[in-house]
Design a protein around this motif. Structure first.
Motif, PDB file in Angstrom:
ATOM      1  N   GLY A  27      16.199  -7.515   4.762  1.00 45.36           N
ATOM      2  CA  GLY A  27      15.372  -6.928   3.718  1.00 45.36           C
ATOM      3  C   GLY A  27      15.211  -5.439   3.889  1.00 45.36           C
ATOM      4  O   GLY A  27      14.816  -4.970   4.954  1.00 45.36           O
ATOM      5  N   CYS A  28      15.551  -4.691   2.832  1.00 44.47           N
ATOM      6  CA  CYS A  28      15.390  -3.236   2.875  1.00 44.47           C
ATOM      7  C   CYS A  28      15.115  -2.711   1.480  1.00 44.47           C
ATOM      8  O   CYS A  28      15.744  -3.140   0.508  1.00 44.47           O
ATOM      9  N   HIS A  36      25.333   1.082   6.764  1.00 45.70           N
ATOM     10  CA  HIS A  36      26.304   0.260   7.486  1.00 45.70           C
ATOM     11  C   HIS A  36      25.950  -1.231   7.460  1.00 45.70           C
ATOM     12  O   HIS A  36      26.724  -2.056   7.916  1.00 45.70           O
ATOM     13  N   ASN A  37      24.780  -1.588   6.920  1.00 50.35           N
ATOM     14  CA  ASN A  37      24.388  -2.990   6.796  1.00 50.35           C
ATOM     15  C   ASN A  37      23.885  -3.300   5.374  1.00 50.35           C
ATOM     16  O   ASN A  37      22.785  -3.805   5.205  1.00 50.35           O
ATOM     17  N   PRO A  38      24.673  -3.025   4.336  1.00 51.37           N
ATOM     18  CA  PRO A  38      24.163  -3.260   2.976  1.00 51.37           C
ATOM     19  C   PRO A  38      23.844  -4.722   2.685  1.00 51.37           C
ATOM     20  O   PRO A  38      22.997  -5.016   1.840  1.00 51.37           O
ATOM     21  N   GLU A  39      24.476  -5.648   3.433  1.00 46.47           N
ATOM     22  CA  GLU A  39      24.196  -7.068   3.232  1.00 46.47           C
ATOM     23  C   GLU A  39      22.785  -7.428   3.702  1.00 46.47           C
ATOM     24  O   GLU A  39      22.276  -8.508   3.397  1.00 46.47           O
ATOM     25  N   SER A  40      22.151  -6.521   4.444  1.00 50.30           N
ATOM     26  CA  SER A  40      20.792  -6.771   4.928  1.00 50.30           C
ATOM     27  C   SER A  40      19.733  -6.402   3.893  1.00 50.30           C
ATOM     28  O   SER A  40      18.553  -6.632   4.122  1.00 50.30           O
ATOM     29  N   HIS A  41      20.115  -5.842   2.767  1.00 54.77           N
ATOM     30  CA  HIS A  41      19.140  -5.371   1.783  1.00 54.77           C
ATOM     31  C   HIS A  41      18.348  -6.469   1.066  1.00 54.77           C
ATOM     32  O   HIS A  41      17.130  -6.342   0.925  1.00 54.77           O
ATOM     33  N   PRO A  42      18.980  -7.559   0.592  1.00 53.36           N
ATOM     34  CA  PRO A  42      18.202  -8.572  -0.135  1.00 53.36           C
ATOM     35  C   PRO A  42      17.093  -9.168   0.741  1.00 53.36           C
ATOM     36  O   PRO A  42      17.330  -9.538   1.896  1.00 53.36           O
ATOM     37  N   LEU A  43      15.906  -9.263   0.178  1.00 55.80           N
ATOM     38  CA  LEU A  43      14.760  -9.779   0.930  1.00 55.80           C
ATOM     39  C   LEU A  43      14.897 -11.261   1.254  1.00 55.80           C
ATOM     40  O   LEU A  43      14.295 -11.744   2.212  1.00 55.80           O
ATOM     41  N   ASP A  44      15.675 -11.979   0.462  1.00 52.01           N
ATOM     42  CA  ASP A  44      15.771 -13.430   0.647  1.00 52.01           C
ATOM     43  C   ASP A  44      17.041 -13.860   1.371  1.00 52.01           C
ATOM     44  O   ASP A  44      17.334 -15.040   1.466  1.00 52.01           O
ATOM     45  N   SER A  69      16.013  -3.031  14.063  1.00 47.70           N
ATOM     46  CA  SER A  69      16.764  -2.283  13.073  1.00 47.70           C
ATOM     47  C   SER A  69      16.857  -3.135  11.822  1.00 47.70           C
ATOM     48  O   SER A  69      16.104  -4.094  11.664  1.00 47.70           O
ATOM     49  N   GLY A  70      17.769  -2.820  10.962  1.00 49.28           N
ATOM     50  CA  GLY A  70      17.786  -3.609   9.746  1.00 49.28           C
ATOM     51  C   GLY A  70      19.023  -3.452   8.930  1.00 49.28           C
ATOM     52  O   GLY A  70      20.054  -3.058   9.419  1.00 49.28           O
ATOM     53  N   GLY A  71      18.523  -3.665   7.729  1.00 48.53           N
ATOM     54  CA  GLY A  71      17.262  -3.828   7.018  1.00 48.53           C
ATOM     55  C   GLY A  71      16.210  -2.804   7.431  1.00 48.53           C
ATOM     56  O   GLY A  71      16.474  -1.789   8.030  1.00 48.53           O
ATOM     57  N   GLU A  72      14.994  -3.125   7.023  1.00 49.22           N
ATOM     58  CA  GLU A  72      13.830  -2.262   7.277  1.00 49.22           C
ATOM     59  C   GLU A  72      12.775  -3.038   8.048  1.00 49.22           C
ATOM     60  O   GLU A  72      12.082  -3.888   7.486  1.00 49.22           O
ATOM     61  N   PRO A  73      12.609  -2.750   9.360  1.00 48.74           N
ATOM     62  CA  PRO A  73      11.637  -3.476  10.174  1.00 48.74           C
ATOM     63  C   PRO A  73      10.195  -3.412   9.655  1.00 48.74           C
ATOM     64  O   PRO A  73       9.443  -4.368   9.820  1.00 48.74           O
ATOM     65  N   LEU A  74       9.820  -2.323   8.997  1.00 53.33           N
ATOM     66  CA  LEU A  74       8.431  -2.217   8.553  1.00 53.33           C
ATOM     67  C   LEU A  74       8.102  -3.161   7.396  1.00 53.33           C
ATOM     68  O   LEU A  74       6.930  -3.396   7.114  1.00 53.33           O
ATOM     69  N   LEU A  75       9.126  -3.732   6.761  1.00 53.61           N
ATOM     70  CA  LEU A  75       8.869  -4.749   5.734  1.00 53.61           C
ATOM     71  C   LEU A  75       8.479  -6.080   6.366  1.00 53.61           C
ATOM     72  O   LEU A  75       7.990  -6.966   5.672  1.00 53.61           O
ATOM     73  N   GLN A  76       8.721  -6.208   7.674  1.00 54.09           N
ATOM     74  CA  GLN A  76       8.304  -7.392   8.431  1.00 54.09           C
ATOM     75  C   GLN A  76       7.563  -6.913   9.686  1.00 54.09           C
ATOM     76  O   GLN A  76       7.852  -7.326  10.806  1.00 54.09           O
ATOM     77  N   VAL A  94      11.223  -0.350  23.767  1.00 54.81           N
ATOM     78  CA  VAL A  94      11.364  -0.735  22.365  1.00 54.81           C
ATOM     79  C   VAL A  94      11.754   0.478  21.539  1.00 54.81           C
ATOM     80  O   VAL A  94      11.056   1.499  21.549  1.00 54.81           O
ATOM     81  N   TRP A  95      12.876   0.362  20.855  1.00 52.61           N
ATOM     82  CA  TRP A  95      13.305   1.344  19.873  1.00 52.61           C
ATOM     83  C   TRP A  95      13.188   0.688  18.504  1.00 52.61           C
ATOM     84  O   TRP A  95      13.424  -0.524  18.364  1.00 52.61           O
ATOM     85  N   CYS A  96      12.848   1.482  17.491  1.00 52.01           N
ATOM     86  CA  CYS A  96      12.739   0.974  16.126  1.00 52.01           C
ATOM     87  C   CYS A  96      13.361   1.968  15.162  1.00 52.01           C
ATOM     88  O   CYS A  96      13.015   3.154  15.172  1.00 52.01           O
ATOM     89  N   TYR A  97      14.286   1.483  14.345  1.00 55.34           N
ATOM     90  CA  TYR A  97      14.904   2.284  13.288  1.00 55.34           C
ATOM     91  C   TYR A  97      14.175   1.991  11.979  1.00 55.34           C
ATOM     92  O   TYR A  97      13.939   0.836  11.644  1.00 55.34           O
ATOM     93  N   THR A  98      13.840   3.043  11.242  1.00 52.52           N
ATOM     94  CA  THR A  98      13.188   2.880   9.947  1.00 52.52           C
ATOM     95  C   THR A  98      13.660   3.961   8.982  1.00 52.52           C
ATOM     96  O   THR A  98      13.943   5.086   9.396  1.00 52.52           O
ATOM     97  N   GLY A  99      13.717   3.604   7.709  1.00 54.16           N
ATOM     98  CA  GLY A  99      14.022   4.587   6.673  1.00 54.16           C
ATOM     99  C   GLY A  99      12.815   5.422   6.295  1.00 54.16           C
ATOM    100  O   GLY A  99      12.942   6.445   5.613  1.00 54.16           O
TER     101      GLY A  99
END
Length: 163
Positions: A27-28, A36-44, A69-76, A94-99
């Protein structure tokens, strides 16, 4: 607690310093051009995991830490906070990637649900294809920062992680 996952890399060396359990959430909301992970965008999409399953993966003695990383970790953010807290309990970084930018999180544009309390390095900002560089460590575009969260909170000024 349940979390929707795009994928897991059990021993990554490209998602932060050292050997890391890289957890790519599903989810993103950013949809960065060139992601580099566009398949991670759909929330479902992805697969539903229990956080206990992922915490069990943190038992690998070779690990230096985990990366969200993600997707967007802050959405979860809540299940990510649980994973980050468990990692710290095990002595892992702990490392966290966010947009989102650190300032957006600090100012409440997005609710991190206390996740940053358990993050050592925040890689912030959307990937910008026009600022892409293959010479950067642990980030894709020049606008993204590697932020030392504890020092940043202590000083009140963004402090970059020294590599």
């Amino acid at each position: 607690m349940k979390i929707r996952i795009f994928g897991i890399a059990p021993e990554s060396i490209v998602d932060g310093r050292g050997i890391r359990l890289a957890i790519f959430v599903q989810g993103c909301c950013h949809h960065c051009k060139g992601c580099h992970n566009p398949e991670s965008h759909p929330l479902d999409g992805g697969k539903l995991y229990d956080t206990a399953e992922i915490i069990a993966m943190m038992g690998n003695p070779l690990l230096d830490g985990i990366t969200l990383s993600g997707g967007e970790p802050l959405l979860q953010a809540e299940p990510c906070r649980e994973l980050a807290a468990a990692a710290h309990d095990k002595g892992l970084t702990v490392w966290c990637y966010t947009g989102f930018t650190y300032e957006q999180i600090r100012d409440g544009v997005v609710d991190d649900k206390g996740l940053l309390d358990h993050v050592d390095v925040l890689v912030d900002g959307r990937f910008e294809i026009g600022k892409r560089s293959l010479d950067l460590l642990f980030r894709g575009s020049l606008n993204q920062r590697l932020i030392d969260v504890k020092r940043t909170r202590k000083t009140g000024n963004v402090c970059l992680e020294s590599l």
